[in-house]
Design an enzyme around this catalytic site. Structure first.
Site, PDB file in Angstrom:
ATOM      1  N   ASP A   1      46.693  44.194  58.472  1.00 59.35           N
ATOM      2  CA  ASP A   1      46.776  43.291  57.317  1.00 59.35           C
ATOM      3  C   ASP A   1      45.959  42.019  57.579  1.00 59.35           C
ATOM      4  O   ASP A   1      45.723  41.231  56.663  1.00 59.35           O
ATOM      5  CB  ASP A   1      48.235  42.905  57.022  1.00 59.35           C
ATOM      6  CG  ASP A   1      48.782  43.605  55.780  1.00 59.35           C
ATOM      7  OD1 ASP A   1      47.977  44.131  54.986  1.00 59.35           O
ATOM      8  OD2 ASP A   1      50.015  43.614  55.608  1.00 59.35           O
TER       9      ASP A   1
ATOM     10  N   LYS B   1      51.668  52.605  49.179  1.00 57.51           N
ATOM     11  CA  LYS B   1      50.861  52.638  50.400  1.00 57.51           C
ATOM     12  C   LYS B   1      51.035  53.995  51.097  1.00 57.51           C
ATOM     13  O   LYS B   1      50.075  54.594  51.576  1.00 57.51           O
ATOM     14  CB  LYS B   1      51.266  51.497  51.351  1.00 57.51           C
ATOM     15  CG  LYS B   1      50.804  50.138  50.859  1.00 57.51           C
ATOM     16  CD  LYS B   1      51.368  48.983  51.667  1.00 57.51           C
ATOM     17  CE  LYS B   1      51.018  47.663  50.971  1.00 57.51           C
ATOM     18  NZ  LYS B   1      51.595  46.474  51.587  1.00 57.51           N
TER      19      LYS B   1
ATOM     20  N   GLN C   1      55.813  44.222  55.462  1.00 59.85           N
ATOM     21  CA  GLN C   1      55.740  43.986  54.025  1.00 59.85           C
ATOM     22  C   GLN C   1      56.316  42.605  53.703  1.00 59.85           C
ATOM     23  O   GLN C   1      57.434  42.284  54.105  1.00 59.85           O
ATOM     24  CB  GLN C   1      56.531  45.092  53.286  1.00 59.85           C
ATOM     25  CG  GLN C   1      56.450  45.013  51.781  1.00 59.85           C
ATOM     26  CD  GLN C   1      55.037  45.234  51.239  1.00 59.85           C
ATOM     27  OE1 GLN C   1      54.313  46.102  51.701  1.00 59.85           O
ATOM     28  NE2 GLN C   1      54.635  44.421  50.265  1.00 59.85           N
TER      29      GLN C   1
END
Ligand code: NAD
Length: 298
Positions: A119, A52, A96
């Protein structure tokens, strides 16, 4: 019939190139910035975060990775999120996954400010998605899947989409997204009875169950579109949830593993981060960009 391969690697590269140009053209001195919270020592998570970070740098997005021990307390992590929420230099925040077991995932994800939840995992953004609101941050993997489906040029309206898997990360948001596209959606899962017969009725198959090569060629209707989200390893070799060698002879379009859905996920996260940046710039009157019109969501 031999299926056309949906080349996620190429589609993602083209998407990221366009995104990089939009970011470069954006009339602001500021740079979009994504904060990534990484808890613990999971090797796969570390690789995902590194990918990322690299992809963000390539399109002109800053990426600040904050690493914490797996023993961090819940309140300490909530405090970190509060600080990032209040920090005007941060446009997007992601945690994450997976998190260590002692941390309440829903509680942690709910703490991210909706305007920074790139997200799209918070209840607020999943709720907006259910309302088919243009303001929803759509989580990256489902958004990438939709992008791949649209790349085939097939009409989605009225098609029967069968989703295999009902997770909050893939199965559920994909089902909402396809419902919003006027597909007729069936969600299946580990307790579904006679999965092959249901899959056989699908015009579009989204396999997201984490079961290597579960979906066989004779489960697939001739000409169906097959999107394989699974990432599994057999003897160290990557494979999806679909038996590719069999399915390729039945489907009209199919994604490979690797090189299908995977590369799209990071690209969509970056697009969401740029969209958050545009909104923040607009709300702080730094520019005249109207995020509904500047097409920054890609
Ligand atoms: P998960 O384990 O959270 O959920 C799996 C789902 O599949 C569950 O809803 C379960 O009920 C269902 N399932 C399990 N066995 C089944 C069976 N035999 N028949 C029918 N349904 C069954 O997994 P997830 O996070 O949704 O991920 C699914 C797969 O997608 C995994 O392989 C994961 O690695 C992969 N993934 C890929 C990406 C990407 O970017 N390509 C992103 C996220 C997840």
């Amino acid at each position: 019939m031999t299926a056309q391969i949906i080349n996620g690697k190429e589609i993602s590269a083209a998407f990221r190139k366009t995104l990089a140009q939009k970011i470069a053209d954006f009339p602001s001195e500021d740079m979009p910035v994504l904060a990534v919270i990484l808890v613990g020592d999971d090797d796969a998570s570390k690789i995902y975060v590194r990918n990322k970070q690299k992809a963000a740098a390539e399109v002109g997005i800053g990426c600040e990775v904050m690493e914490f021990s797996s023993t961090i307390g819940e309140q300490a992590l909530l405090n970190v999120i509060d600080e990032l929420n209040a920090n005007h230099h941060i446009d997007g925040i992601i945690v994450q996954l997976p998190l260590p077991k002692h941390l309440d995932r829903l509680k942690i994800l709910s703490r991210i400010a909706p305007s920074k939840d790139v997200d799209g995992f918070s209840p607020y953004n999943t709720g907006l998605l259910s309302y088919n609101s243009p303001d929803a941050f759509i989580s990256a993997t489902p958004k990438g899947i939709l992008h791949l489906l649209l790349s085939t040029g097939i009409e989605l309206e009225g098609k029967h989409a069968v989703i295999i898997g009902r997770s909050n990360i893939v199965g559920r948001p994909v089902s909402t997204l396809l419902l919003n596209q006027n597909c007729t959606v069936t969600i299946t899962h580990s307790r579904t009875q006679d999965l092959p017969s249901i899959v056989k009725t699908a015009d579009i198959i989204i396999a997201a169950c984490g079961q290597p090569c579960l979906i066989k060629g004779d489960w697939i209707k001739e000409g169906a579109v097959v999107i394989d989200v699974g990432i599994n390893r057999i003897d160290g070799k990557l494979c999806g949830d679909v038996d590719f060698a069999e399915a390729v002879n039945k489907a009209s379009f199919i994604t490979p593993v690797p090189g299908g859905v995977g590369p799209m996920t990071v690209a969509m996260l970056l697009a969401n981060t740029f969209a958050a940046f545009c909104r923040h710039q607009q709300s702080s009157h730094h520019c005249n960009c109207d995020h509904h019109h500047c097409n920054c969501q890609g």
